[in-house]
Design a protein around this motif. Structure first.
Motif, PDB file in Angstrom:
ATOM      1  N   LYS A   1       3.644  -2.107   3.009  1.00 19.65           N
ATOM      2  CA  LYS A   1       4.385  -3.354   3.250  1.00 19.65           C
ATOM      3  C   LYS A   1       5.780  -3.098   3.791  1.00 19.65           C
ATOM      4  N   ASP A   2       6.300  -1.902   3.576  1.00 17.69           N
ATOM      5  CA  ASP A   2       7.571  -1.510   4.209  1.00 17.69           C
ATOM      6  C   ASP A   2       7.328  -0.909   5.581  1.00 17.69           C
TER       7      ASP A   2
ATOM      8  N   GLU B   1       5.956  -4.111   8.172  1.00 16.01           N
ATOM      9  CA  GLU B   1       6.534  -5.297   7.545  1.00 16.01           C
ATOM     10  C   GLU B   1       5.910  -6.575   8.118  1.00 16.01           C
ATOM     11  N   ASP B   2       5.575  -7.524   7.229  1.00 17.69           N
ATOM     12  CA  ASP B   2       5.000  -8.816   7.635  1.00 17.69           C
ATOM     13  C   ASP B   2       3.745  -8.627   8.488  1.00 17.69           C
TER      14      ASP B   2
ATOM     15  N   TRP C   1      -3.624  -9.993   0.199  1.00 22.53           N
ATOM     16  CA  TRP C   1      -3.680  -8.799  -0.639  1.00 22.53           C
ATOM     17  C   TRP C   1      -4.486  -9.080  -1.896  1.00 22.53           C
TER      18      TRP C   1
ATOM     19  N   TYR D   1      -6.734  -5.297   0.766  1.00 24.92           N
ATOM     20  CA  TYR D   1      -6.658  -6.659   1.306  1.00 24.92           C
ATOM     21  C   TYR D   1      -8.047  -7.120   1.714  1.00 24.92           C
TER      22      TYR D   1
ATOM     23  N   ASP E   1      -2.647  -3.884  -5.015  1.00 31.31           N
ATOM     24  CA  ASP E   1      -1.409  -3.305  -4.487  1.00 31.31           C
ATOM     25  C   ASP E   1      -1.606  -2.764  -3.081  1.00 31.31           C
ATOM     26  N   ASN E   2      -2.763  -2.158  -2.834  1.00 31.98           N
ATOM     27  CA  ASN E   2      -3.004  -1.530  -1.533  1.00 31.98           C
ATOM     28  C   ASN E   2      -4.345  -1.932  -0.922  1.00 31.98           C
TER      29      ASN E   2
END
Length: 652
Positions: A494-495, A498-499, A548, A554, A551-552
């Motif tokens: 997510k960093d 981003e988005d 999501w 989707y 955490d990781n």
């Protein structure tokens, strides 16, 4: 190739007022609310400026974007102008206009430059011209015109700059606007046309739909402070670093003197995450034109995973810390440090095409050769209506979404985006656009090899941080197709992305129809169209938010009803995850991070396909760091299967 036709509105010949809505005028691309992701890389101003001279305009670099060259849709004689408001004039009051620069997309022959003072206010009265210069000839690019007598900029006055132009409907597009090189800078009155465009002779105001006219003034003097420096054009050599890999970060930026006096000395600070890591002592000899500086900083061995910021800022000028006009004293960028990546599954090519484009079959042929060359290319042929004008048959494969995508990303055919990756090689991308020209001289195989090495492989320099898995279930009774796109992401995704946005296309092969093909003639011929975009499945044209589930992990699910004319056994699902698209997006920041493709006929048991039930086979293998290997290697191997799935195996 095509460009935009202006949709114009009449206003009083003596005033500049708000845009009105006329009848009888059309815009070739009507999607005015669509983002435009076409900001060209900033080019330092090359014009030689004397001591005390500056560029006055809506922007002050040499950027010109040929994708935003316009023409009128009515033949005749016109003046094309722009109104400089108080926000542009600012501290130039009291200075003298010595030169004017006109940016053109094509020569307009002889022209007349005029400068009109305009009384400031809601109904600005246009006064007689204070400068009028006959120009014998013009050229594509910038045209620099020296005024015989400088014009002093008076207080409480706006200024309208114009040039004369004859529209001959000869398919040249000379009127350059700044929409992409000055994003968000368009103002009402930034693009004006004087002539008779349907509601009598007068000034017609284009408002803000196309940007401002590319005109700049060279001004000497004004009410500027003595000591001032501007930093711009900050860029990094790379934006993703693998932990334990490269230990130096290259950077570059532009500097110019914006004060009345050239400083004798100055210092700049380079900071990493807010801490000063380097101080530069007068690194370049300043002038009123931009100068480029290139440097490097060492990355700490213990640098953390995730996003980091690097900034360059003016620290002192002539030994003093600046306190005035400091808005342009600093530039900041971000980069990311990662530890893990995943293999690239597919490379997505968004091809812009039309049945009325005679060169487009050359582009399709090259992309077919590219798919023969490598098994990781998914092509989406996006038809749009830009070539329909003046042709006998409108393109039947055009979707509103396709028109909007073409409006956002390209102004010509045949072109294509490869993972939405910006190629900065001028040999491959002379126009500085995201969509590259696909029709090249030479054999399709040779051109495909060039694109494979210079474009596709280059786009893979950005690591992939999530895989894309596609599952589909087709209900023959109601022709509903349920698509699930899911995957696993690395820690910190997510960093790193981003988005992130998810796009899902539905395409069809073996579609028989008409096509103009210059290779075999100039009339419509029977043609088999492949990869035709049939549906943009995601709700947001530029990608939906990733849902999501952990955490990781989707998973996004979609349902689409197939049109009765579509043949599901010839259809594919192409899905990709990447950066979002907004009005603030930059050319080098909309890349596709990973993609996959699923052939419905071989994966959903659709009747007529003989491969149903076959076991998935290994089609590619990678080491744990993402490098493609030809055989198993010791350690963890990542294996890509023929059904698009990914699995990890341990080789001892």
């Amino acid at each position: 190739m095509f460009a935009f036709l202006l949709s114009v509105t009449a206003v009083n010949a003596q005033n500049v007022v708000k845009k009105q809505v006329p009848e009888g005028f059309v815009t070739k691309n009507p999607a005015a609310s669509m983002p435009r992701v076409l900001r060209a890389p900033s080019v330092p101003n090359r014009i030689a400026l004397d001591e005390g001279e500056r560029i006055m305009g809506f922007y002050d670099t040499d950027d010109l974007d040929p994708n935003y060259a316009l023409c009128l849709n009515v033949a005749g004689d016109y003046e094309i102008g722009t109104l400089y408001p108080e926000s542009v004039i600012g501290k130039f009051v009291g200075g003298q206009i010595t030169k004017v620069r006109i940016g053109l997309g094509a020569s307009i022959g002889a022209t007349t430059l005029r400068i009109y003072p305009v009384t400031r206010g809601t109904e600005g009265f246009i006064q007689p011209a204070v400068a009028e210069v006959e120009v014998a000839t013009t050229q594509k690019d910038w045209n620099e015109i020296t005024l015989p007598t400088p014009v002093t900029i008076e207080p409480d006055m706006d200024y309208l700059f114009s040039y004369t132009y004859t529209e001959k409907r000869n398919n040249t597009f000379p009127i350059m606007v700044d929409y992409s090189v000055n994003p968000g800078g368009a103002v009402d009155g930034g693009l004006l046309i004087y002539g008779n465009l349907g509601q009598g002779e007068g000034w017609y105001n284009q408002g803000t739909s196309m940007g401002n006219l590319c005109i700049q003034a060279v001004v000497k003097g004004g009410s500027f402070i003595d000591d001032d420096i501007a930093v711009s054009g900050f860029d990094l050599s790379q934006k993703y670093f693998k932990l334990g890999g490269a230990d130096e970060l290259g950077y570059s930026f532009d500097l110019k003197n914006t004060g009345n006096i050239t400083p004798t000395s100055y210092t700049l600070n380079v900071t990493l995450d807010g801490e000063v890591v380097e101080t530069l002592e007068s690194p370049v000899a300043l002038s009123n034109s931009s100068q480029t500086y290139e440097g490097k900083i060492a990355l700490p061995a213990e640098i953390a995973l995730g996003k980091h910021t690097i900034a360059v800022s003016v620290a002192t000028i002539n030994g003093e810390v600046p306190t005035e006009n400091v808005d342009d004293d600093q530039q900041t960028l971000s980069f990311c440090v990662y530890n893990e990546s995943v293999p690239r599954q597919f490379n997505v090519v968004e091809q812009f095409t039309s049945i009325n484009c005679g060169y487009c079959p050359m582009g399709s042929e090259m992309l077919s050769a590219l798919q023969d060359l490598r098994d990781d290319v998914a092509v989406v042929a996006i038809h749009s209506s830009g070539m329909d004008y003046g042709h006998a048959i409108p393109d039947p494969y055009v979707l509103p979404e396709g028109d909007n995508l073409a409006y956002t990303f390209t102004t010509g055919y045949p072109t294509g985006m490869f993972n939405r990756y910006y190629v900065d090689d001028p040999n491959m991308n002379s126009e500085g656009s995201l969509a590259l020209v696909l029709s090249w001289n030479g054999s399709s195989q040779a051109v495909a090899q060039m694109f494979s090495e210079s474009v596709v492989d280059a786009s893979n320099s950005i690591p992939s941080f999530a895989n894309v898995n596609i599952d589909a279930e087709y209900n023959e009774d109601n022709r509903q197709l349920t698509i699930t796109v899911s995957g696993d992401a690395v820690d910190g995704f997510k960093d790193l992305v981003e988005d992130a946005a998810l796009t899902v296309y539905l395409t069809e092969d073996n579609v028989e129809g008409k096509q103009i093909n210059y290779s075999v003639g100039s009339s419509y011929l029977n043609y088999v169209h492949n990869n035709v975009l049939r549906s943009v499945v995601n709700e947001n044209l530029y990608g939906d938010p990733v849902v999501w589930t952990g955490d990781n992990t989707y998973s996004n699910e979609y349902t689409v009803t197939l049109d009765d004319e579509w043949k599901p056994e010839n259809m594919k699902v192409v899905a990709f995850i990447g950066r979002p698209i907004t009005d603030d997006s930059q050319l080098d920041d909309v890349w596709v991070n990973n993609a996959n493709m699923l052939e419905l006929g071989t994966s959903t048991g659709i009747a007529g396909v003989t491969t149903e039930g076959e076991a998935a086979k290994e089609v590619a293998r990678y080491s744990i760091d993402g490098a493609k290997v030809s055989a198993p290697v010791k350690g963890v191997n990542v294996v890509k299967m023929s059904d698009g799935s990914i699995k990890k195996v341990i080789v001892k």
